[in-house]
Design an enzyme around this catalytic site. Structure first.
Site, PDB file in Angstrom:
ATOM      1  N   SER A 107      31.695  53.655   6.806  1.00 56.29           N
ATOM      2  CA  SER A 107      31.541  54.945   5.078  1.00 56.29           C
ATOM      3  C   SER A 107      31.655  56.100   5.597  1.00 56.29           C
ATOM      4  O   SER A 107      31.780  57.126   5.119  1.00 56.29           O
ATOM      5  CB  SER A 107      30.378  54.518   3.909  1.00 56.29           C
ATOM      6  OG  SER A 107      31.054  53.675   3.447  1.00 56.29           O
ATOM      7  N   SER A 118      32.879  54.848   1.214  1.00 57.96           N
ATOM      8  CA  SER A 118      31.517  55.515   0.237  1.00 57.96           C
ATOM      9  C   SER A 118      32.413  57.198   0.910  1.00 57.96           C
ATOM     10  O   SER A 118      31.769  57.524  -0.813  1.00 57.96           O
ATOM     11  CB  SER A 118      30.755  54.969   0.290  1.00 57.96           C
ATOM     12  OG  SER A 118      30.017  55.302   1.449  1.00 57.96           O
ATOM     13  N   LYS A 143      25.793  64.816   1.025  1.00 56.57           N
ATOM     14  CA  LYS A 143      26.239  63.621  -0.151  1.00 56.57           C
ATOM     15  C   LYS A 143      25.440  63.483  -0.777  1.00 56.57           C
ATOM     16  O   LYS A 143      24.443  63.094  -0.542  1.00 56.57           O
ATOM     17  CB  LYS A 143      26.466  62.578   1.088  1.00 56.57           C
ATOM     18  CG  LYS A 143      27.073  61.384   0.998  1.00 56.57           C
ATOM     19  CD  LYS A 143      27.914  59.693   1.601  1.00 56.57           C
ATOM     20  CE  LYS A 143      28.185  58.659   1.124  1.00 56.57           C
ATOM     21  NZ  LYS A 143      28.296  57.632   1.520  1.00 56.57           N
TER      22      LYS A 143
END
Length: 495
Positions: free
Chosen positions: A182, A158, A78
């Site tokens: 998330s 997210s 990420k």
């Protein structure tokens, strides 16, 4: 072996050990899949040179017989994790051009274990969002579609890029972070497994901060066994993170027996929300039945302060964000706005932040600054902290009464279309976190397991919440649920 990118971590690891495949072959298969999947916008910084170099080193290590479980396995990282020499922007314009001179602890541990980094994954800006629509790179797109409908769906947020990449077999697994859901919400939206470990189990050092008392890294994988393998590599005490727990990391994979006889699973009555879709209600009831059939005892429980969790979270998280994001000033790193003749330092701050932060980040920074301001600190921030303590105590009381895990829905709906929840009412978007934020406020481990499809053929997930530091037991319960649910659906390839 064809379609090597479709393997999970455990299958690929076993194939590597038997010499049936090399890490270079696995990595090349994933790199090709990534290049063919630009329509998903999941990978935003591709690192094929680093990937092939690490894959070659991993093959040597496996040959030498000195290889941990993650060795040679291609994964995505990420964009919130700092990676040395590779852009690490947290999907924000304000960090444009930032290439850290250091590696986050988690990505370093994965690299030390021999994992192969394929590149950086899309996400909501500074991890603020539930749909991956606040990213400077543009929306990440789910590989799933509703029936024959061509509308693009959100992979959740997210960690949307991570979820999309794992579900579409662009990588074998990915790192995510979870501040209010998330990891678990995007995992549920895309039919994969995601676990948020206990706060302090994974180091936060080198992960761009959103809300420091809530943020926690975790793995996003194709199944529960893979989550256990990757989580073990990511955990461990880190002296560079003052909140990191000095606890031994167990072999999570070895704890996956599937035996949950005699375990007490709590069903909280407060999670029965008004207007909850019948499909979610039905799935939840079926999940409880599956655990019961596996030998667990189902117990109705109460978590009385649940209804205050969302408002408390949306005071605490923005407050911490406004403090954390104050460091982005255009002076030390990242982007600085063009200044006009006569502009001073105040104008430089104002212009840099106005240009650099997206609307959602600006909204949360303003909310956070407001609740921390002198006149409102006690009315909002301190009150929210007290509510947080009560929420944590609710869970402590339930676990003290002998409950081993708690079963809830992971999300209030299946994935929705990109653009369907626009800026008009941000609260609608915030309600996506209704089942997940309590876990972050209490610092507990939570895992989302895919458990079924809705009538449009989209994945739905169930959440299991565990005792603090008891990820091994939680994963074993998730493993039993996964085995009973038998979820094997994959998105049809359209990209």
């Amino acid at each position: 072996m064809s379609d090597l990118n479709k393997l999970g971590l455990a299958e690929a690891r076993d194939a590597l050990r038997k010499g049936e495949v090399t890490s270079v072959e696995l990595t090349e298969s994933c790199l090709k899949a990534i290049d063919d999947a630009d329509a998903l916008n999941a990978f935003v910084h591709k690192t094929p040179e680093i990937a092939l170099e690490r894959a070659k080193a991993a093959d040597e290590r496996i040959k030498a017989g000195d290889a941990p479980s993650m060795c040679g396995l291609p994964i995505g990282i990420k964009d919130l994790f700092c990676t040395k020499g590779v852009p690490s922007q947290a999907a924000s314009k304000i960090l444009e051009g930032f290439k850290p001179e250091y590696e986050s602890t988690v990505s370093q541990q994965l690299a030390d274990a021999g994992a192969v980094m394929l590149g950086k994954l899309n996400m909501d800006e500074f991890a603020m969002g539930s749909s991956n629509e606040t990213s400077v790179y543009g929306n990440a797109v789910s590989p799933w579609r509703r029936g024959n409908d061509d509308a693009q769906l959100t992979p959740g947020g997210s960690s949307g890029g991570s979820a999309s990449a794992v579900a579409a077999d662009l990588c074998l697994a990915a790192t995510g972070t979870d501040t209010g859901g998330s990891i678990r919400q995007p995992a549920a939206f895309t039919g994969i497994t995601g676990i948020k470990p206990t706060y302090g189990r994974c180091s936060r050092w080198g992960i761009v901060a959103f809300a420091s008392s809530l943020d926690q890294a975790g793995p996003m994988t194709k199944n529960v066994r893979d989550a256990a393998i990757m989580l073990e590599a990511m955990c461990g005490h880190d002296p560079k993170d003052s909140t990191s727990a000095e606890l031994a990391v167990p072999n999570f994979e070895a704890m996956l027996t599937g035996d949950i006889k005699g375990k007490k699973i709590g069903i909280p009555k407060e999670y029965r929300m008004d207007g909850m879709p019948a499909e979610i209600e039905k799935l939840w009831a079926e999940g409880a039945e599956m655990l019961k059939a596996a030998g667990a005892e189902i117990v109705d429980i109460s978590l009385p302060h649940t209804k205050y969790a969302l408002p408390a979270y949306y005071v605490i998280a923005p407050a911490e964000a406004s403090s954390n994001l104050a460091r982005y000033d255009g002076v030390r790193y990242g982007r600085r706005a063009q200044l006009a003749q006569g502009d001073g330092i105040t104008e430089m701050y104002e212009k840099t932040r106005a240009e650099g932060f997206g609307h959602e980040v600006q909204r949360r920074v303003m909310v956070g600054t407001y609740v921390l301001s002198a006149g409102f600190y006690d009315a909002y921030y301190n009150r929210a902290r007290k509510v947080r303590t009560l929420i944590k105590k609710d869970f402590e009381d339930v676990f003290a009464a002998g409950i081993d895990a708690i079963l809830t829905p992971a999300t209030p709906s299946a994935s929705f279309g990109l653009g369907e929840m626009t800026d008009a009412d941000p609260v609608q978007m915030y309600l996506n976190d209704v089942f997940t934020v309590t876990v972050n406020l209490a610092g507990l481990p939570g895992v989302s397991v895919p458990a079924g499809l809705d009538k449009q053929g989209l994945p739905l997930g169930l959440q299991l919440i565990g005792r603090p530091w008891d990820e091994g037991d939680l994963l074993n319960t998730a493993y039993a649920l996964e085995s009973a649910a038998g979820f094997v659906a994959k998105p049809g390839k359209w990209w």
